[in-house]
Design a protein around this motif. Structure first.
Motif, PDB file in Angstrom:
ATOM      1  N   SER A  40       0.857  -1.185   0.000  1.00 47.75           N
ATOM      2  CA  SER A  40       0.000   0.000   0.000  1.00 47.75           C
ATOM      3  C   SER A  40       0.889   1.230   0.000  1.00 47.75           C
ATOM      4  O   SER A  40       2.070   1.175   0.358  1.00 47.75           O
ATOM      5  CB  SER A  40      -0.901   0.005   1.225  1.00 47.75           C
ATOM      6  OG  SER A  40      -0.131   0.196   2.408  1.00 47.75           O
ATOM      7  N   ARG A  41       0.339   2.357  -0.370  1.00 44.59           N
ATOM      8  CA  ARG A  41       1.098   3.600  -0.345  1.00 44.59           C
ATOM      9  C   ARG A  41       1.574   3.928   1.065  1.00 44.59           C
ATOM     10  O   ARG A  41       2.713   4.379   1.261  1.00 44.59           O
ATOM     11  CB  ARG A  41       0.237   4.736  -0.908  1.00 44.59           C
ATOM     12  CG  ARG A  41      -0.040   4.620  -2.409  1.00 44.59           C
ATOM     13  CD  ARG A  41      -1.205   5.506  -2.818  1.00 44.59           C
ATOM     14  NE  ARG A  41      -1.439   5.501  -4.258  1.00 44.59           N
ATOM     15  CZ  ARG A  41      -2.093   4.536  -4.906  1.00 44.59           C
ATOM     16  NH1 ARG A  41      -2.545   3.470  -4.233  1.00 44.59           N
ATOM     17  NH2 ARG A  41      -2.272   4.623  -6.203  1.00 44.59           N
ATOM     18  N   SER A  56       2.405   9.114  -2.614  1.00 42.14           N
ATOM     19  CA  SER A  56       1.213   9.118  -3.465  1.00 42.14           C
ATOM     20  C   SER A  56       1.517   9.734  -4.824  1.00 42.14           C
ATOM     21  O   SER A  56       1.093   9.229  -5.878  1.00 42.14           O
ATOM     22  CB  SER A  56       0.083   9.883  -2.775  1.00 42.14           C
ATOM     23  OG  SER A  56      -0.369   9.175  -1.633  1.00 42.14           O
ATOM     24  N   VAL A  63       2.495   4.845 -12.137  1.00 38.46           N
ATOM     25  CA  VAL A  63       1.328   4.259 -12.794  1.00 38.46           C
ATOM     26  C   VAL A  63       1.149   4.875 -14.180  1.00 38.46           C
ATOM     27  O   VAL A  63       0.880   4.175 -15.159  1.00 38.46           O
ATOM     28  CB  VAL A  63       0.058   4.448 -11.929  1.00 38.46           C
ATOM     29  CG1 VAL A  63      -1.191   4.064 -12.725  1.00 38.46           C
ATOM     30  CG2 VAL A  63       0.142   3.605 -10.653  1.00 38.46           C
ATOM     31  N   ARG A  69       0.910  -0.700 -11.152  1.00 41.95           N
ATOM     32  CA  ARG A  69      -0.533  -0.735 -11.392  1.00 41.95           C
ATOM     33  C   ARG A  69      -1.254  -0.970 -10.074  1.00 41.95           C
ATOM     34  O   ARG A  69      -0.671  -1.477  -9.113  1.00 41.95           O
ATOM     35  CB  ARG A  69      -0.888  -1.836 -12.384  1.00 41.95           C
ATOM     36  CG  ARG A  69      -0.562  -3.241 -11.902  1.00 41.95           C
ATOM     37  CD  ARG A  69      -0.787  -4.277 -12.976  1.00 41.95           C
ATOM     38  NE  ARG A  69      -0.336  -5.590 -12.524  1.00 41.95           N
ATOM     39  CZ  ARG A  69       0.179  -6.514 -13.322  1.00 41.95           C
ATOM     40  NH1 ARG A  69       0.330  -6.254 -14.607  1.00 41.95           N
ATOM     41  NH2 ARG A  69       0.551  -7.684 -12.848  1.00 41.95           N
ATOM     42  N   GLU A  70      -2.513  -0.586 -10.049  1.00 42.95           N
ATOM     43  CA  GLU A  70      -3.327  -0.790  -8.864  1.00 42.95           C
ATOM     44  C   GLU A  70      -3.619  -2.278  -8.708  1.00 42.95           C
ATOM     45  O   GLU A  70      -3.977  -2.959  -9.678  1.00 42.95           O
ATOM     46  CB  GLU A  70      -4.640  -0.022  -8.972  1.00 42.95           C
ATOM     47  CG  GLU A  70      -4.470   1.478  -9.133  1.00 42.95           C
ATOM     48  CD  GLU A  70      -4.058   2.170  -7.846  1.00 42.95           C
ATOM     49  OE1 GLU A  70      -3.979   1.496  -6.797  1.00 42.95           O
ATOM     50  OE2 GLU A  70      -3.818   3.392  -7.889  1.00 42.95           O
ATOM     51  N   ARG A  72      -5.011  -5.391  -5.582  1.00 37.33           N
ATOM     52  CA  ARG A  72      -6.162  -5.684  -4.720  1.00 37.33           C
ATOM     53  C   ARG A  72      -6.146  -4.775  -3.494  1.00 37.33           C
ATOM     54  O   ARG A  72      -5.164  -4.089  -3.219  1.00 37.33           O
ATOM     55  CB  ARG A  72      -6.130  -7.143  -4.282  1.00 37.33           C
ATOM     56  CG  ARG A  72      -4.951  -7.499  -3.406  1.00 37.33           C
ATOM     57  CD  ARG A  72      -4.894  -8.983  -3.082  1.00 37.33           C
ATOM     58  NE  ARG A  72      -3.849  -9.277  -2.110  1.00 37.33           N
ATOM     59  CZ  ARG A  72      -2.569  -9.417  -2.383  1.00 37.33           C
ATOM     60  NH1 ARG A  72      -2.154  -9.283  -3.638  1.00 37.33           N
ATOM     61  NH2 ARG A  72      -1.680  -9.691  -1.440  1.00 37.33           N
ATOM     62  N   GLN A  84      -5.275   0.582  -1.033  1.00 35.65           N
ATOM     63  CA  GLN A  84      -5.121  -0.148  -2.286  1.00 35.65           C
ATOM     64  C   GLN A  84      -3.653  -0.518  -2.453  1.00 35.65           C
ATOM     65  O   GLN A  84      -2.768   0.331  -2.316  1.00 35.65           O
ATOM     66  CB  GLN A  84      -5.583   0.716  -3.461  1.00 35.65           C
ATOM     67  CG  GLN A  84      -5.832  -0.054  -4.736  1.00 35.65           C
ATOM     68  CD  GLN A  84      -7.178  -0.747  -4.723  1.00 35.65           C
ATOM     69  OE1 GLN A  84      -8.026  -0.418  -3.892  1.00 35.65           O
ATOM     70  NE2 GLN A  84      -7.368  -1.708  -5.598  1.00 35.65           N
ATOM     71  N   VAL A  86      -0.329  -1.496  -4.530  1.00 31.54           N
ATOM     72  CA  VAL A  86       0.227  -1.282  -5.866  1.00 31.54           C
ATOM     73  C   VAL A  86       1.261  -2.369  -6.122  1.00 31.54           C
ATOM     74  O   VAL A  86       1.939  -2.843  -5.205  1.00 31.54           O
ATOM     75  CB  VAL A  86       0.860   0.120  -6.013  1.00 31.54           C
ATOM     76  CG1 VAL A  86      -0.204   1.184  -5.974  1.00 31.54           C
ATOM     77  CG2 VAL A  86       1.913   0.376  -4.951  1.00 31.54           C
TER      78      VAL A  86
END
Length: 425
Positions: A40-41, A56, A63, A69-70, A72, A84, A86
């Motif tokens: 996660s970020r 972020s 991206v 990419r994003e 799960r 989310q 990455v």
């Protein structure tokens, strides 16, 4: 406010500093996700020490460049809204590795996530061809891989060529490849000419070094913890070694490290490809095994057959209990242990990796090797060294070559253009 070198905000130097810092931070985030997996970020910010707003922004840019990419949702968060994850993207960013060896040519194209776009090996009796003919066929194989990248709309980060010999990486000059019978050849320039002076970066390296880098990437995280120091032994007609120390490839003062096959540990006997006697590879190389295990007209000696087909024949005989085959394997295993123990005494790696034909026939070679390490390594418990078989087989050098090409992207993600769709441009 002034900078430490006296420049003031707004100067061209300050702008350059900001660009450099941004590039470095993009690299930090991208490599962090590569090495540790989806994050996660917030987790990236905690792990790297960068603030959340910066992370972020960096993730958003990566991206846009199609490199992340994003993924799960982050299920590890116990409280609050799940973040989310990455993960590596870059399916359209590829690197190519290609290898010349004594009895085959090989190529692989990998994308940034490590997925295989193309992988191919063809049996070629390189040792009995002139360099020009071999390089012509080699260029055709490289062009096939480049075409496979183009067909998926990919961006090529570079091509790395692997050769079994002494290579000056900065110039692409091959100084000596004894088992090929080549010397003083500018492989890089010869290949650039054959490939039509390509715009992508082209690099030449020793095949054992590249195989060691591939093994290191494959073993970066294991059940026994991270591996930071390893020695890879790659066995074919010749024997090479690659050393990773503290996470870095050990090249030596002039780039010629790893020629372990020419350690003078064997009794005088058969002449090595380098013209000397007593070299380690004269008793552990594939030629040595075949001389002990087979007759001159045996099909497993036929260089027109793929090396894995030939080794499958040896494996079947060993599994069937053929006395001559088992005796030859035991003899090679003992000598493999003698030289292997020397390397463990000198380098004290976490892991000794068996690559090439050593990996294929590992079930019969591993026991005498481990026995020698226990008996001949002076540090307790063999210095903590484990013996493992590489899962990469004869693809290790080309995989390592493709990874070297892709490393340019991890060092400088800005070489890949932005896109609103998140696909590399």
């Amino acid at each position: 406010m002034t900078l430490t070198d006296g420049r003031r905000p707004g100067s061209r130097g300050v702008a350059a500093d900001h660009v450099s810092l941004r590039r470095n931070n993009l690299s930090v985030v991208l490599r962090h996700v590569r090495d540790l997996g989806p994050r996660s970020r917030a987790r990236i910010a905690d792990d790297t020490g960068l603030n959340k707003a910066t992370v972020s922004s960096l993730v958003a840019e990566l991206v846009e460049r199609g490199l992340l990419r994003e993924g799960r949702a982050d299920s590890s968060r116990a409280l609050g809204r799940p973040g989310q994850l990455v993960e590596l993207g870059g399916s359209a960013v590829c690197g190519v590795g290609a290898e010349i060896n004594v009895d085959y040519l090989a190529v692989a194209a990998l994308d940034l996530s490590g997925d295989v776009v193309l992988e191919k090996r063809v049996p070629v009796d390189v040792a009995h061809l002139d360099p020009g003919t071999t390089l012509d066929r080699f260029a055709e194989l490289v062009q096939e891989a480049v075409a496979a990248v183009d067909a998926r709309g990919g961006q090529l980060a570079g091509v790395t060529l692997a050769v079994p010999g002494l290579v000056q990486g900065e110039t692409g000059e091959l100084k000596l490849a004894p088992n090929l019978g080549w010397g003083e050849l500018s492989v890089a320039q010869e290949m650039r000419t054959r490939l039509g002076e390509p715009t992508y970066p082209l690099h030449v390296d020793n095949e054992a070094n590249l195989a060691a880098l591939a093994a290191y990437a494959d073993l970066r995280q294991t059940e026994d913890g991270p591996v930071h120091d390893l020695v890879l032994l790659t066995g074919a007609v010749g024997v090479g070694g690659g050393v990773v120390a503290g996470g870095h490839l050990l090249r030596g003062g002039h780039g010629y490290s790893g020629e372990v096959g020419h350690m003078p540990v064997a009794p005088p006997g058969r002449t090595c490809g380098c013209g000397r006697t007593g070299c380690w590879e004269t008793v552990v190389g594939l030629t040595a095994l075949l001389h002990k295990a087979t007759d001159r007209d045996d099909p497993v000696r036929d260089p027109s057959l793929d090396v894995e087909q030939r080794l499958a024949g040896i494996t079947r005989r060993a599994e069937a209990g053929d006395a001559r085959t088992l005796s030859a394997l035991k003899d090679v295993g003992i000598w493999l242990g003698i030289g292997g123990a020397i390397l463990v005494n000198i380098l004290n790696p976490d892991v000794l990796v068996l690559g090439g034909y050593f990996a294929v026939l590992g079930p019969w070679l591993r026991e005498p090797l481990e026995k020698a390490i226990r008996e001949r390594v002076i540090a307790p418990d063999g210095g903590g060294c484990r013996v493992v078989r590489s899962e990469l087989g004869f693809a290790a050098a080309v995989r390592g070559g493709a990874q070297i090409a892709l490393d340019r992207v991890f060092v400088d993600p800005t070489m890949i253009g932005r896109s609103e769709t998140g696909v590399a441009q």
